[in-house]
Write an enzyme that holds these catalytic residues in place. Structure first.
Site, PDB file in Angstrom:
ATOM      1  N   ASP A 337      49.995 -75.548  -2.477  1.00  0.00           N
ATOM      2  CA  ASP A 337      51.387 -75.121  -2.357  1.00  0.00           C
ATOM      3  C   ASP A 337      51.564 -74.251  -1.119  1.00  0.00           C
ATOM      4  O   ASP A 337      52.340 -73.297  -1.119  1.00  0.00           O
ATOM      5  CB  ASP A 337      51.852 -74.373  -3.613  1.00  0.00           C
ATOM      6  CG  ASP A 337      53.373 -74.194  -3.645  1.00  0.00           C
ATOM      7  OD1 ASP A 337      54.084 -75.005  -3.035  1.00  0.00           O
ATOM      8  OD2 ASP A 337      53.848 -73.231  -4.270  1.00  0.00           O
ATOM      9  N   TYR A 338      50.859 -74.595  -0.039  1.00  0.00           N
ATOM     10  CA  TYR A 338      51.003 -73.894   1.231  1.00  0.00           C
ATOM     11  C   TYR A 338      52.037 -74.600   2.109  1.00  0.00           C
ATOM     12  O   TYR A 338      51.877 -74.706   3.321  1.00  0.00           O
ATOM     13  CB  TYR A 338      49.651 -73.807   1.946  1.00  0.00           C
ATOM     14  CG  TYR A 338      48.723 -72.748   1.392  1.00  0.00           C
ATOM     15  CD1 TYR A 338      49.218 -71.618   0.734  1.00  0.00           C
ATOM     16  CD2 TYR A 338      47.350 -72.862   1.522  1.00  0.00           C
ATOM     17  CE1 TYR A 338      48.375 -70.651   0.229  1.00  0.00           C
ATOM     18  CE2 TYR A 338      46.488 -71.886   1.018  1.00  0.00           C
ATOM     19  CZ  TYR A 338      47.006 -70.793   0.376  1.00  0.00           C
ATOM     20  OH  TYR A 338      46.167 -69.817  -0.118  1.00  0.00           O
TER      21      TYR A 338
END
Length: 652
Positions: A337-338
């Site tokens: 989830d970067y």
């Protein structure tokens, strides 16, 4: 994605625990020469969400200075009327006033969390008009609107209206065009003033597709992406980027984050990376810059089938045609989830042979990628470093990840046992025990069916507040949070077994659901030692940190006398003035602060009626006074005080 920061955690803080600024000089900030006329004119008007179209968040106004900033006082306050807590019993469906107003035609334009587009008198805060878009809110993770856009075509429509118009998105997937003079829909745009952006996306379920960022204007094009719901299913709507004629609403191009050979003419592919953060534009070069998210599947990288190609990247598109000019990927095959969460900053890089047109992209990892904005080539060194393997789909991971050597990272790149923290000895020992039990092999540890430590956590590092740029002092200002997270993949068979009741995010169409939480001690504090939020200045002539200070205190999270400047989680951004001031709220305490841009010394702060989780803006009114304006609406998930105020300050 945010979490609720527990007030009880900070009540137990010891009064003797104090952090001091790193590398901050005690000297008074110096005054700089006047800006060159061209630069002064460019930054004299806050006409875009990020100040200018390149997101510098810098103003050339110099009436408020380090010498007189302590004379700032409230000039006016406007309430949006949008709070209504009883309408939002679920904290994952709560209003968040995060708007940054823009100034055009001697009027401030902004939006409220529930898509009320509002026009205010910039001297008094008096409402001139508002338009209520009345979006459907059921099932939304967060209710917010961060800004609107302005376009002046110079000619009125057939009805004599809408020579100038406000463009705004809605939480239920519409794009609106409103007359800047009165807020009435522009009948010549789309279907009586609006476009349904969901209509041609196929299977779209409630709350899966929402516009939270301001549209981007490039010439006569209005360009939009959208927030597409995370962690729900693989078949969520496409993250397609689209451009429309700003007068007629006719679609002129689209771009989907897929290799060209995978595009299907006349349709969009579900689950492709979206772009929920604000865009930047370079009108002179005809470019628009898109920060993309990761594809559906989120924390599981298997079966993506090429949808990773342009995920977690910054992409330069031709504003006229939508053709991709270049792209740079900040995370390969992102399963953390970067997603790229912030507006790219456009600036002139101070190179040895003179200024170079550049872009800097801040990321959740706390990295800054500095690129030539014409070519996408790195201007400062970036290495491909080996990354650990493993997890349930090791074949889907990248063996290396990009790692900027310069600028220095805004966030620590590792967490160790020595970094564990607790308010009391047993609290710290519990964090040490938890640390030893977690799956952890550094920044890019693959997410596993074992609880995995992810640091930075899912809120960053940097987030949507982006960075600001002082072109006089060549300093980049960035606020970041430092909160580790624990993430675990739960096999589908376990989730579907009778009696399973743990809170998870389903991530349908993959073999795993997801369980996430911040890494906290038994007493509710983050397990890493403070500061948990910082403000950093990077000297862009060297790529090194000029200074770094904790951002925010425990006030509004703990009772007196335990109001300590530990640095706390933050959400929002900064604004810089030519006179040498950096204004920022963002922290969980209800303060707007002014720092000396050169040294990081805090020079002034003022109480806000609620948490200021937005980005300030500034302008000089017709009365000759310089104003600083910020939205103060709080954030339930960060635990800050809620409100619905727009507050303006000026010198007394």
């Amino acid at each position: 994605m945010f979490f609720r920061f527990p007030r009880s955690a900070l009540i137990l803080a010891t009064a003797g625990f104090v952090l001091t600024a790193c590398n901050a000089s005690d000297s008074e900030p110096t005054q700089h020469q006047l800006l060159p006329p061209q630069l002064a004119e460019k930054h004299a008007h806050w006409g875009h969400y990020g100040g200018d179209e390149g997101g510098a968040r810098f103003v050339s106004h110099t009436q408020i200075t380090p010498a007189n900033v302590d004379a700032l006082e409230p000039a006016w306050t406007y309430h949006t009327g949008d709070l209504a807590p009883e309408s939002f019993p679920d904290p994952f469906n709560s209003p968040a006033l995060q708007t940054t107003p823009i100034l055009a035609r001697d009027t401030l334009y902004l939006c409220s969390p529930r898509n009320r587009v509002i026009a205010l008198d910039p001297l008094t805060g008096e409402e001139r008009w508002h338009h209520d878009a009345d979006p459907a809110l059921t099932g939304l993770y967060s209710v917010t609107c961060r800004g609107v856009a302005f376009h002046d075509s110079g000619d009125a429509g057939t009805s004599g209206a809408c020579a100038a118009r406000i463009l705004a998105g809605t939480l239920d997937g519409r794009l609106l065009a409103l007359d800047a003079d009165n807020g009435k829909p522009c009948e010549d745009f789309g279907d009586s003033g609006e476009i349904d952006l969901i209509a041609d996306l196929g299977d779209v379920r409630p709350a899966e597709y929402a516009l939270t960022s301001a549209p981007t204007i490039v010439g006569d094009r209005v360009v939009v992406g959208a927030h597409v719901a995370d962690l729900r299913r693989g078949g969520v709507p496409s993250g397609v980027i689209r451009a429309f004629d700003v007068r007629t609403g006719e679609q002129v191009w689209d771009w989907e984050a897929l290799p060209p050979e995978q595009r299907v003419a006349g349709s969009y592919t579900p689950g492709t990376p979206n772009a929920w953060a604000p865009f930047s534009a370079d009108s002179a070069r005809g470019l628009v810059f898109i920060p993309t998210g990761n594809p559906a599947g989120d924390y599981y990288g298997g079966e993506r089938n090429g949808r990773d190609t342009f995920g977690s990247s910054v992409v330069a598109l031709d504003a006229l045609t939508g053709e991709r000019r270049w792209s740079y990927q900040t995370v390969h095959r992102d399963i953390w989830d970067y997603d790229v969460p912030s507006q790219p900053l456009l600036f002139d890089y101070p190179g040895p042979d003179g200024p170079v047109p550049a872009l800097v992209q801040a990321t959740k990892m706390g990295f800054l990628f500095v690129l030539n904005r014409e070519t996408g080539e790195p201007l400062l060194p970036i290495e491909e470093r080996p990354a650990p393997g493993g997890g349930p789909a090791p074949e889907a991971l990248s063996p290396t990840q990009p790692w900027p050597v310069l600028p220095e990272p805004l966030h620590p790149t590792e967490l160790t046992e020595d970094d564990m923290f607790g308010f009391l000895w047993f609290d710290r020992q519990a964090c040490i025990k938890q640390f030893r039990s977690l799956n952890y092999d550094g920044l890019f540890t693959p997410i596993s069916t074992q609880p995995t430590l992810v640091y930075p956590g899912f809120m960053g590092g940097s987030n949507w507040g982006s960075v600001s740029w002082d072109p006089v002092r060549k300093l980049l200002l960035a606020n970041t949070s430092r909160i580790p997270a624990v993430i675990e993949l739960i096999p589908r068979a376990v989730v579907e077994a009778p009696g399973f009741s743990e809170p998870v995010e389903l991530q349908l169409d993959t073999p795993y659901a997801v369980k996430r939480r911040p890494m906290l001690s038994p007493l509710g504090a983050p397990c890493n030692r403070p500061p948990w939020g910082v403000l950093t200045a990077i000297d862009m002539t060297t790529g090194k940190k000029a200074w770094e200070v904790p951002l925010g205190s425990t006030r509004d999270l703990a009772p007196f006398p335990l109001w300590l400047n530990l640095g706390v989680p933050n959400s929002g951004g900064s604004m810089v003035t030519a006179s040498g001031l950096t204004f920022i709220a963002a922290a969980t305490d209800s303060y707007l602060r002014a720092f000396a841009t050169e040294t990081g010394e805090e020079l002034w702060k003022a109480r806000l009626p609620a948490g200021g989780h937005a980005t300030p803006m500034s302008y000089t009114g017709k009365d000759g006074a310089q104003y600083v304006v910020i939205a103060a609406g709080g954030n339930r998930m960060l635990g800050s005080t809620m409100g619905d105020a727009i507050v303006a300050f000026r010198l007394r």
